[in-house]
Design an enzyme around this catalytic site. Sequence first.
Site, short mmCIF file in Angstrom:
data_model
loop_
_atom_site.label_atom_id
_atom_site.label_comp_id
_atom_site.label_asym_id
_atom_site.label_seq_id
_atom_site.Cartn_x
_atom_site.Cartn_y
_atom_site.Cartn_z
N HIS A 61 7.31 -17.57 -30.11
CA HIS A 61 6.20 -17.40 -29.15
C HIS A 61 5.43 -16.13 -29.47
O HIS A 61 4.28 -16.00 -29.12
CB HIS A 61 6.73 -17.28 -27.71
N HIS A 91 6.57 -6.93 -27.28
CA HIS A 91 5.98 -8.05 -28.01
C HIS A 91 4.48 -8.04 -27.73
O HIS A 91 4.02 -7.29 -26.88
CB HIS A 91 6.60 -9.38 -27.55
N HIS A 93 0.62 -10.39 -27.38
CA HIS A 93 -0.11 -11.65 -27.18
C HIS A 93 -1.45 -11.45 -27.84
O HIS A 93 -2.02 -10.34 -27.72
CB HIS A 93 -0.29 -11.94 -25.69
N GLU A 103 -3.79 -11.12 -22.10
CA GLU A 103 -3.38 -11.98 -20.98
C GLU A 103 -4.11 -11.52 -19.71
O GLU A 103 -4.80 -12.32 -19.07
CB GLU A 103 -1.87 -11.89 -20.78
N HIS A 116 3.09 -5.89 -24.58
CA HIS A 116 3.95 -5.84 -23.38
C HIS A 116 5.26 -5.15 -23.74
O HIS A 116 6.00 -5.61 -24.62
CB HIS A 116 4.25 -7.25 -22.89
N THR A 189 4.92 -13.90 -18.03
CA THR A 189 3.76 -14.75 -18.30
C THR A 189 4.12 -15.88 -19.26
O THR A 189 3.26 -16.66 -19.66
CB THR A 189 2.62 -13.92 -18.95
N THR A 190 5.44 -15.92 -19.59
CA THR A 190 5.90 -17.07 -20.37
C THR A 190 7.06 -17.68 -19.60
O THR A 190 7.74 -16.97 -18.82
CB THR A 190 6.44 -16.64 -21.76
O1 LIG Z 1 13.11 -11.58 -22.16
C1 LIG Z 1 11.99 -12.11 -22.27
N1 LIG Z 1 11.01 -11.51 -22.99
C2 LIG Z 1 9.72 -11.97 -23.08
C3 LIG Z 1 8.81 -11.92 -22.00
C4 LIG Z 1 7.52 -12.34 -22.23
S1 LIG Z 1 6.34 -12.29 -21.03
O2 LIG Z 1 5.05 -12.49 -21.67
O3 LIG Z 1 6.70 -13.22 -20.02
N2 LIG Z 1 6.26 -10.86 -20.42
O4 LIG Z 1 6.71 -10.70 -19.28
O5 LIG Z 1 5.71 -9.96 -21.08
C5 LIG Z 1 7.09 -12.79 -23.47
C6 LIG Z 1 8.00 -12.85 -24.52
N3 LIG Z 1 7.51 -13.30 -25.80
O6 LIG Z 1 8.21 -13.26 -26.78
O7 LIG Z 1 6.29 -13.73 -25.82
C7 LIG Z 1 9.31 -12.45 -24.34
O8 LIG Z 1 10.22 -12.50 -25.35
N4 LIG Z 1 11.70 -13.27 -21.70
C8 LIG Z 1 12.70 -13.94 -21.00
C9 LIG Z 1 13.25 -15.10 -21.55
F1 LIG Z 1 12.83 -15.51 -22.76
C10 LIG Z 1 14.20 -15.84 -20.85
F2 LIG Z 1 14.71 -16.95 -21.38
C11 LIG Z 1 14.63 -15.40 -19.60
F3 LIG Z 1 15.54 -16.10 -18.91
C12 LIG Z 1 14.09 -14.25 -19.05
F4 LIG Z 1 14.50 -13.84 -17.86
C13 LIG Z 1 13.14 -13.52 -19.75
F5 LIG Z 1 12.61 -12.39 -19.25
ZN LIG Z 2 4.28 -10.73 -22.68
#
Ligand SMILES: O=C(Nc1cc(S(=O)(=O)[N+](=O)[O-])cc([N+](=O)[O-])c1O)Nc1c(F)c(F)c(F)c(F)c1F
Ligand SMILES: [Zn+2]
Length: 249
Positions: A61, A91, A93, A103, A116, A189-190
């Site tokens: 992703h 990471h 976007h 985003e 982020h 956001t994912t």
């Molecule tokens: O660790 C995570 N990191 C993460 C967050 C975002 S994010 O865009 O959502 N963000 O918050 O910045 C984007 C990416 N990315 O690679 O694009 C990420 O790798 N996500 C995450 C997860 F993968 C899970 F399976 C889960 F259960 C959980 F609680 C998580 F929080």
């Molecule tokens: Zn992110």
Amino acid sequence: RWGYGKEDGPSVWYKNYPVAEGSRQSPIDIVPNEASRDRSLDPIIINYDQCTSINISNNGHSVVVEFNDSDDRSVIKGGPLDNPYRLKQFHFHWGGKGCEGSEHTVSGTGFASELHLVHWNAVKYKTFGEASTAPDGLAVLGIFLETGDDHRWLHMITDVLYMVKYKGFNPKCLLPSRLHYWTYLGSLTTPPLHESVIWIVLKEPIEVSEKQLGMFRMLLFTGEEDDQRLRMENNFRPPQPLKGRIVRE
Ligand SMILES: O=C(Nc1cc(S(=O)(=O)[N+](=O)[O-])cc([N+](=O)[O-])c1O)Nc1c(F)c(F)c(F)c(F)c1F
Ligand SMILES: [Zn+2]
């Protein structure tokens, strides 16, 4: 499972992740003159000096740099946060061309990319997983990337995007000069889109070159065994309804 294409992108995530239509989803469009001044908000304090990057990877992703979060060696505190939050990973976007890719948007305007830095509340929760489903479990620092001159330090990421391991990258060098921010309660956001994020979006973008951004676009959503090569671009979710939330500054 989920992605950014027609069949598996943000518009259908609600099917497997109903919280996509929740009351504190991210990202949002930030309208500066609708933000409310909160004098109780302190400056954010960023201590990344002892941080230890453990690896860089393409998780299908985005490109993710993970850190050792076994102690409080790299934390963010202050601002809207009641505890120090530990840096777990960062990471990016980005889009397929200059104008879109971030985003969060500011008065409807997007940036070329958004960094982020994901942190978790290790004071209140024992593991990242536990924190990731708690309303005050995570704190994500969002930094806009706009195109301009080469970024002095970003090359350490773009140069090693094809490698897996490298040491000693301090993400402090990706911060802009001023730490003025907007803050609001939101979500990942994912998928799984957990509504567990205290968002801190810095007002000042950092400048990166089109060439540096181009390096991200050489990454692929697909694995080397897949028959089709899908360039990794436009891995951003569009802004979500504010649903009565206040953005503070
Ligand atoms: O660790 C995570 N990191 C993460 C967050 C975002 S994010 O865009 O959502 N963000 O918050 O910045 C984007 C990416 N990315 O690679 O694009 C990420 O790798 N996500 C995450 C997860 F993968 C899970 F399976 C889960 F259960 C959980 F609680 C998580 F929080
Ligand atoms: Zn992110």
